[in-house]
Design a protein around this motif. Structure first.
Motif, PDB file in Angstrom:
ATOM      1  N   ASP A 118       0.839  -1.200   0.000  1.00  0.00           N
ATOM      2  CA  ASP A 118       0.000   0.000   0.000  1.00  0.00           C
ATOM      3  C   ASP A 118       0.872   1.248   0.000  1.00  0.00           C
ATOM      4  O   ASP A 118       1.826   1.347   0.776  1.00  0.00           O
ATOM      5  CB  ASP A 118      -0.890   0.028   1.248  1.00  0.00           C
ATOM      6  CG  ASP A 118      -1.849  -1.145   1.290  1.00  0.00           C
ATOM      7  OD1 ASP A 118      -2.535  -1.382   0.287  1.00  0.00           O
ATOM      8  OD2 ASP A 118      -1.906  -1.821   2.327  1.00  0.00           O
ATOM      9  N   TYR A 119       0.506   2.209  -0.845  1.00  0.00           N
ATOM     10  CA  TYR A 119       1.269   3.445  -0.971  1.00  0.00           C
ATOM     11  C   TYR A 119       0.333   4.636  -1.003  1.00  0.00           C
ATOM     12  O   TYR A 119      -0.630   4.664  -1.774  1.00  0.00           O
ATOM     13  CB  TYR A 119       2.142   3.431  -2.235  1.00  0.00           C
ATOM     14  CG  TYR A 119       3.187   2.356  -2.147  1.00  0.00           C
ATOM     15  CD1 TYR A 119       4.394   2.594  -1.524  1.00  0.00           C
ATOM     16  CD2 TYR A 119       2.922   1.075  -2.635  1.00  0.00           C
ATOM     17  CE1 TYR A 119       5.337   1.586  -1.395  1.00  0.00           C
ATOM     18  CE2 TYR A 119       3.865   0.070  -2.518  1.00  0.00           C
ATOM     19  CZ  TYR A 119       5.067   0.335  -1.898  1.00  0.00           C
ATOM     20  OH  TYR A 119       5.986  -0.667  -1.771  1.00  0.00           O
ATOM     21  N   ALA A 120       0.621   5.634  -0.183  1.00  0.00           N
ATOM     22  CA  ALA A 120      -0.183   6.855  -0.143  1.00  0.00           C
ATOM     23  C   ALA A 120       0.069   7.672  -1.406  1.00  0.00           C
ATOM     24  O   ALA A 120       1.200   7.758  -1.884  1.00  0.00           O
ATOM     25  CB  ALA A 120       0.158   7.675   1.091  1.00  0.00           C
TER      26      ALA A 120
ATOM     27  N   SER B  51      -6.897   7.972  -1.862  1.00  0.00           N
ATOM     28  CA  SER B  51      -5.801   8.411  -1.008  1.00  0.00           C
ATOM     29  C   SER B  51      -4.610   7.455  -1.048  1.00  0.00           C
ATOM     30  O   SER B  51      -3.527   7.789  -0.586  1.00  0.00           O
ATOM     31  CB  SER B  51      -6.279   8.557   0.437  1.00  0.00           C
ATOM     32  OG  SER B  51      -6.721   7.303   0.933  1.00  0.00           O
ATOM     33  N   LYS B  52      -4.824   6.256  -1.590  1.00  0.00           N
ATOM     34  CA  LYS B  52      -3.720   5.299  -1.683  1.00  0.00           C
ATOM     35  C   LYS B  52      -3.931   4.362  -2.859  1.00  0.00           C
ATOM     36  O   LYS B  52      -5.030   4.242  -3.392  1.00  0.00           O
ATOM     37  CB  LYS B  52      -3.568   4.498  -0.394  1.00  0.00           C
ATOM     38  CG  LYS B  52      -4.665   3.481  -0.175  1.00  0.00           C
ATOM     39  CD  LYS B  52      -4.388   2.624   1.052  1.00  0.00           C
ATOM     40  CE  LYS B  52      -5.479   1.570   1.202  1.00  0.00           C
ATOM     41  NZ  LYS B  52      -5.185   0.646   2.295  1.00  0.00           N
TER      42      LYS B  52
ATOM     43  N   THR C 174      -2.916   0.237  -3.994  1.00  0.00           N
ATOM     44  CA  THR C 174      -2.528  -1.063  -3.470  1.00  0.00           C
ATOM     45  C   THR C 174      -2.048  -1.922  -4.627  1.00  0.00           C
ATOM     46  O   THR C 174      -2.704  -2.005  -5.666  1.00  0.00           O
ATOM     47  CB  THR C 174      -3.713  -1.755  -2.774  1.00  0.00           C
ATOM     48  OG1 THR C 174      -4.133  -0.944  -1.669  1.00  0.00           O
ATOM     49  CG2 THR C 174      -3.337  -3.136  -2.257  1.00  0.00           C
TER      50      THR C 174
END
Length: 87
Positions: A5-7, A58-59, A61
């Protein structure tokens, strides 16, 4: 530590996100393409938003097929680029 997961950086246009991954210290960057959702990951992998536009994601995956090799290999480097142009 590699995560799946990355913002998305604040102020970025989520429609202009690109994700490249490098497997291992000597690997070449490879583009990972967006899929609609987790169910669409398939054998080619990819990534998806937590919510799809027009909502504001917002992120992102990574699909398991794209994330698992990163988690299993030393010196992997995910690199997300998001445009800062106003949405």
């Amino acid at each position: 530590m590699v995560t799946c997961d990355y913002a998305i950086p604040a102020g970025s246009n989520p429609l202009l996100v690109n994700l490249d991954v490098t497997i291992g210290a000597t690997g070449m960057p490879q583009r990972v393409y967006k899929v609609d959702n987790a169910a669409a990951c398939g054998t080619n992998g990819g990534w998806f938003y937590d919510v799809n536009p027009p909502m504001k994601p917002s992120k992102i995956t990574l699909c398991p097929q794209s994330c698992d090799p990163l988690k299993a290999t030393i010196d992997c480097l995910p690199s997300m680029r998001a445009s800062l142009c106003p949405s």
